[in-house]
Design an enzyme around this catalytic site. Structure first.
Site: not given
Length: 291
Positions: A9, A86-87, A111, A193, A242
């Site tokens: 993101q 991340s993503l 998610r 996170h 994560q």
């Protein structure tokens, strides 16, 4: 060795993916398949939406995933190792054949939905801290009587913090007092996170357990521990962890370099990760995936 890396993101932009859609039948087919899987025309938001519309977590995540995977498919990549920010881990798991495009997109949508709900339960945000040592940032976060944690170790001198709105406000003031060049709130929907994402963990875990994971074609270096893995159970548990754990991107790139990566190819919108790689390892070659 070639490492393929996938953004998360923040790399979205209005009009993203339109050029790919218009120039490749293969890309067009994947975009249309995604519209069908998601149950709405995400391409309309990607190609014609405003920055604010693209910022919504349940749009941003599938949009960036889709853009990244389409780029990788058109380029017909054959990675020696992969990683995602991340993503981006979900895009990386399609690239190394652990997840199918359809299954990964469904997981990303679930998610994003779970994270959106967690954001609504606990209004929260993130901020980029530039020019302070990691240890100093961690120390300041720990000193605040609110939820504030180090969330993204992006490169030396650039760390993103995550927490409650009030916690981030206080932290930004303290970071500046401690000598940070900048303490900049980010345009994100919540405290990714961080422990505030805990409500999303159970929902994602259930979705992951129902999904088929295949043997990876090459190792994925995961955010949680920056270590390579080809073990399916390890990959699954790291994907769940994560959500509330920091993204150790600096350490990931360092470990990939130590294991032989000399070229880093970014697949996805923007060039954010290429810039971070060069700050972490100046000698690395960087580029974007091209068809």
């Amino acid at each position: 060795m070639k490492a393929y890396i996938f953004p998360g993101q923040g790399s979205q932009f209005p009009g993203m993916g339109k050029e790919l859609y218009d120039s490749s039948q293969q890309a067009k087919d994947l975009f249309e398949q995604a519209n069908e899987i998601l149950g709405f025309r995400i391409t309309n938001v990607m190609f014609n939406g405003t920055a604010d519309e693209l910022k919504q977590t349940n749009v941003t995540q599938p949009a960036i995933f889709l853009h990244s995977v389409v780029m990788a498919n058109i380029a017909n990549i054959n990675p020696d190792m992969v990683a995602g920010h991340s993503l981006g881990e979900f895009s990386a798991l399609v690239a190394n054949r652990t997840l199918s495009f359809e299954d990964a997109l469904k997981l990303v949508a679930q998610r994003a939905s779970a994270m959106q709900k967690a954001c609504e339960i606990n209004p929260s945000t993130m901020a980029a801290i530039l020019g302070l040592e990691d240890e100093k940032v961690e120390e300041i976060c720990e000193s605040i009587d609110e939820v504030v944690v180090a969330a993204n170790y992006n490169c030396p001198g650039q760390l993103v913090i995550s927490g409650s709105n009030e916690g981030i406000r206080i932290a930004c003031e303290k970071m500046k007092e401690a000598g940070a060049k900048r303490a900049l709130p980010l345009p994100v929907g919540g405290a990714f996170h961080s422990p505030l994402m805990d409500p999303a963990g159970k929902e994602l875990a259930e979705a992951i357990e129902k999904t088929t994971f295949a043997a990876p074609s090459c190792p994925i270096y995961q955010n949680v521990n920056a270590q390579p893995s080809k073990d399916i159970e390890t990959i699954k548990s790291n994907l769940i962890a994560q959500l509330t754990a920091p993204v150790r991107w600096t350490q990931t790139v360092q470990n990939m370099v130590a294991d032989g990566a000399s070229t880093f190819i970014e697949c996805g919108p923007g060039k954010v990760l290429q810039g971070l790689v060069k700050k972490i390892h100046r000698e690395a070659e960087v580029g974007i995936a091209e068809g």
